[in-house]
Design a protein around this motif. Sequence first.
Motif, mmCIF file in Angstrom:
data_model
loop_
_atom_site.group_PDB
_atom_site.id
_atom_site.type_symbol
_atom_site.label_atom_id
_atom_site.label_comp_id
_atom_site.label_asym_id
_atom_site.label_seq_id
_atom_site.Cartn_x
_atom_site.Cartn_y
_atom_site.Cartn_z
ATOM 1 N N ALA A 295 0.763 -1.358 0.177
ATOM 2 C CA ALA A 295 -0.199 -0.059 -0.090
ATOM 3 C C ALA A 295 0.782 1.252 0.024
ATOM 4 O O ALA A 295 1.665 1.373 0.648
ATOM 5 N N LEU A 296 0.450 2.364 -0.884
ATOM 6 C CA LEU A 296 1.169 3.553 -0.886
ATOM 7 C C LEU A 296 0.631 4.547 0.217
ATOM 8 O O LEU A 296 -0.563 5.017 -0.014
ATOM 9 N N PRO A 297 1.083 4.809 1.142
ATOM 10 C CA PRO A 297 0.687 5.805 2.332
ATOM 11 C C PRO A 297 0.134 7.022 1.697
ATOM 12 O O PRO A 297 1.029 7.593 0.761
ATOM 13 N N ALA A 298 -0.606 7.663 2.142
ATOM 14 C CA ALA A 298 -1.216 8.926 1.488
ATOM 15 C C ALA A 298 -0.133 10.015 1.708
ATOM 16 O O ALA A 298 0.024 11.034 0.682
ATOM 17 N N PRO A 299 0.600 10.077 2.855
ATOM 18 C CA PRO A 299 1.664 11.085 2.882
ATOM 19 C C PRO A 299 2.711 11.085 1.826
ATOM 20 O O PRO A 299 3.235 12.091 1.476
ATOM 21 N N ILE A 300 3.000 9.887 1.427
ATOM 22 C CA ILE A 300 3.875 9.828 0.306
ATOM 23 C C ILE A 300 3.328 10.344 -1.072
ATOM 24 O O ILE A 300 3.904 10.807 -1.830
ATOM 25 N N GLY A 309 4.645 17.403 -8.933
ATOM 26 C CA GLY A 309 3.467 17.850 -9.775
ATOM 27 C C GLY A 309 2.823 16.354 -10.144
ATOM 28 O O GLY A 309 1.960 16.822 -11.050
ATOM 29 N N LEU A 310 3.532 15.493 -10.196
ATOM 30 C CA LEU A 310 3.006 14.030 -10.636
ATOM 31 C C LEU A 310 2.003 13.274 -9.722
ATOM 32 O O LEU A 310 2.227 13.286 -8.557
ATOM 33 N N ASP A 311 0.931 12.705 -10.230
ATOM 34 C CA ASP A 311 0.005 11.725 -9.388
ATOM 35 C C ASP A 311 0.571 10.568 -9.551
ATOM 36 O O ASP A 311 1.238 9.896 -10.524
ATOM 37 N N ILE A 312 0.476 9.610 -8.362
ATOM 38 C CA ILE A 312 0.884 8.285 -8.477
ATOM 39 C C ILE A 312 -0.484 7.604 -8.566
ATOM 40 O O ILE A 312 -1.315 7.713 -7.651
ATOM 41 N N ILE A 313 -0.526 6.512 -9.524
ATOM 42 C CA ILE A 313 -1.653 5.763 -9.373
ATOM 43 C C ILE A 313 -1.312 4.391 -8.694
ATOM 44 O O ILE A 313 -0.309 3.413 -9.056
ATOM 45 N N ASP A 314 -2.000 4.216 -7.387
ATOM 46 C CA ASP A 314 -1.822 3.071 -6.651
ATOM 47 C C ASP A 314 -2.688 1.992 -7.049
ATOM 48 O O ASP A 314 -3.885 2.121 -7.224
ATOM 49 N N GLY A 315 -2.280 1.001 -7.268
ATOM 50 C CA GLY A 315 -3.251 -0.423 -7.544
ATOM 51 C C GLY A 315 -2.812 -1.524 -6.980
ATOM 52 O O GLY A 315 -1.468 -1.648 -6.855
ATOM 53 N N ILE A 316 -3.580 -2.496 -6.377
ATOM 54 C CA ILE A 316 -3.063 -3.744 -6.081
ATOM 55 C C ILE A 316 -3.255 -4.848 -6.887
ATOM 56 O O ILE A 316 -4.126 -4.999 -7.688
ATOM 57 N N GLY A 317 -2.164 -5.412 -7.206
ATOM 58 C CA GLY A 317 -1.773 -6.651 -8.133
ATOM 59 C C GLY A 317 -1.381 -7.712 -7.339
ATOM 60 O O GLY A 317 -1.007 -7.600 -6.357
ATOM 61 N N SER A 327 -7.769 -0.776 -8.759
ATOM 62 C CA SER A 327 -6.907 0.457 -9.137
ATOM 63 C C SER A 327 -7.314 1.856 -9.236
ATOM 64 O O SER A 327 -8.513 2.054 -9.172
ATOM 65 N N ASN A 328 -6.542 2.818 -8.604
ATOM 66 C CA ASN A 328 -6.983 4.191 -8.783
ATOM 67 C C ASN A 328 -6.663 4.695 -10.218
ATOM 68 O O ASN A 328 -6.210 3.756 -10.828
ATOM 69 N N ARG A 329 -7.234 5.621 -10.881
ATOM 70 C CA ARG A 329 -7.422 5.992 -12.217
ATOM 71 C C ARG A 329 -6.882 7.406 -12.278
ATOM 72 O O ARG A 329 -6.900 8.119 -11.366
ATOM 73 N N VAL A 333 -8.349 9.647 -8.162
ATOM 74 C CA VAL A 333 -7.362 9.140 -7.404
ATOM 75 C C VAL A 333 -7.785 9.568 -5.881
ATOM 76 O O VAL A 333 -8.191 10.661 -5.523
ATOM 77 N N ARG A 334 -7.898 8.502 -5.117
ATOM 78 C CA ARG A 334 -7.984 8.910 -3.605
ATOM 79 C C ARG A 334 -6.759 8.180 -2.799
ATOM 80 O O ARG A 334 -6.653 7.240 -2.706
ATOM 81 N N PRO A 335 -5.938 9.409 -2.518
ATOM 82 C CA PRO A 335 -4.659 8.976 -2.087
ATOM 83 C C PRO A 335 -4.804 8.098 -0.775
ATOM 84 O O PRO A 335 -5.632 8.331 0.076
#
Length: 512
Positions: A295-300, A309-317, A327-329, A333-335
């Motif tokens: 999981a990608l913590p929201a603070p990161i 300035g970039l979004d990170i798309i977190d998805g579980i695979g 996945s987020n899109r 995105v909900r961090p």
Amino acid sequence: MKAADLPLFYNAVDILERNLPHRADKVALYSRERNMTFQAISDEVNQVGNALKKLGIRMGDYVGILALDCPDWVAAFFGAVKIGAIAVGMNTLLTSAEYEYILRDSRARVVVLHAALIPTYEKIADKSSVEHVIVIGDSGGVYPSYTDWIADESTELAVAPTHRDDFCSLNYSSGTTGAPKGILHAHKDYPLTSQLWGINVLGLTENDRTFAGAKLFFTFGLGGNLIFPWYAGGSSVLFSGSPRLATNILETVALFKPTILYNAPTGYAMAMAVENMGEQYDLSSLRLCVSAGEALPAPIWHAWKEKTGLDIIDGIGSTENFHIFLSNRPDDVRPGSSGKPFAGYELKLVDEQGNAVAQGEIGNLLVKGETAALFYLHQYGKSQQTFMGEWLFTGDKYYVDEDGYYWHAGRSDDMMKVGGIWVSPVEVESTLISHPAVLECAVVEQADDSDLIKPKAYVMLNSGYEPSAEMGQTLIAYCREKMAGYKRPRWIVFVDELPKTATGKIQRFKLR
Ligand code: 3UK
């Protein structure tokens, strides 16, 4: 897209060869070793296929690849796949004993081995059914070199008449105790995951160029950084060095200018710890980042957004599903969350009895999708617990918030993900116990300052040994030497006793 939309006889080399009619001269692979066009890599794939056939490799045979990421890895993979063999992409960070298990379990007849891994391989060279070793790089003349092996082979090769449900790749994933789990994927899984997540969710196009901290032996890297971009007509950047050094990743981005970067959460945290990251490295080619493995913590997420300035798309695979299935899109995105379900995968959260839990409650995540593996190779019991007909038991706990986003809430086993890679507490405990000072111990997960999971050990010392900071450091150093470094405990807590059940089983949950 459904599996039934594919031709009945289908070979995943299509992911590469679909680019030949219109993009033969486009660079498909960038690396410090060499850049290769789709035509060049396709020719080399054919040469490898021909060379494998000369060694007697036929449909259904297994071909091991134990190599750092480089163009030869890719040619070996598709060369094996095109002739209907099964490519076994092997983790380069394992011990000799694990290679012995994997080579015996898969009965690989050929291993394409990187010169850097010869010493590890040699310890078990006579303990498997491997008949031929081909070495990438300088083998010192002991084994045939990859370059010589393919040099005189034809660049023409007919594709094997594989069924779309035939297996084409095998990856091993670790479990809490015992043997690694062999997970087979079929030819059909490659175009399916490419379309379902790579195109439909991530929005890859032929203008994309991908790069990943995750290596090709891990399906996160294989899918994200080779299969999906090629399926879309884009290119991939390969890097043979260690992703654990954040400057390696940043330098490679600056040098090859990818548009998409894949990494585990810790990769983003480590990059941001590099002084003046933004000024030192030109990251302006990137349009989107992806995180998976844990999981990608929201603070990161927020810190990365602020710095780049970039979004990170977190998805579980998972290796079982080949790639991301929740996945987020890019536009949604909900961090901190794993996002929402997407077309191609159905999800269910159930209690211990298998009944659906209410919204907001934690349940076991089940997933149903056409890219799921069917079983663990040679592990009947474990297979039955995981592959439940159409549904797959992920081992992950989740809850859904009021807006439909899924939040990871731990695992139902004791396994932990450290830097996106599995660590079994049992393995760390066995290593600690093998030190003369340790009488008993228990390893649990602990979040560090960035909210990322790391192993922490509770240790009971043998008589004659005293708890001290030095003793703690000694034990950590010992673990680092005996296992892959990321598995070492980061904290040691000395205790007089460990919580146990009546039957003597250590209760790790109490320590947590
Ligand atoms: C955990 C996550 C929370 C989770 C993988 C993307 O990690 C991959 O495969 P593995 O077989 O492990 C699967 C398990 O890892 N996990 C992965 N991603 C996340 N937990 N948030 C995440 N985003 O426990 C899962 O069951 O090593 C990831 C693509 C391909 C992969 N093989």
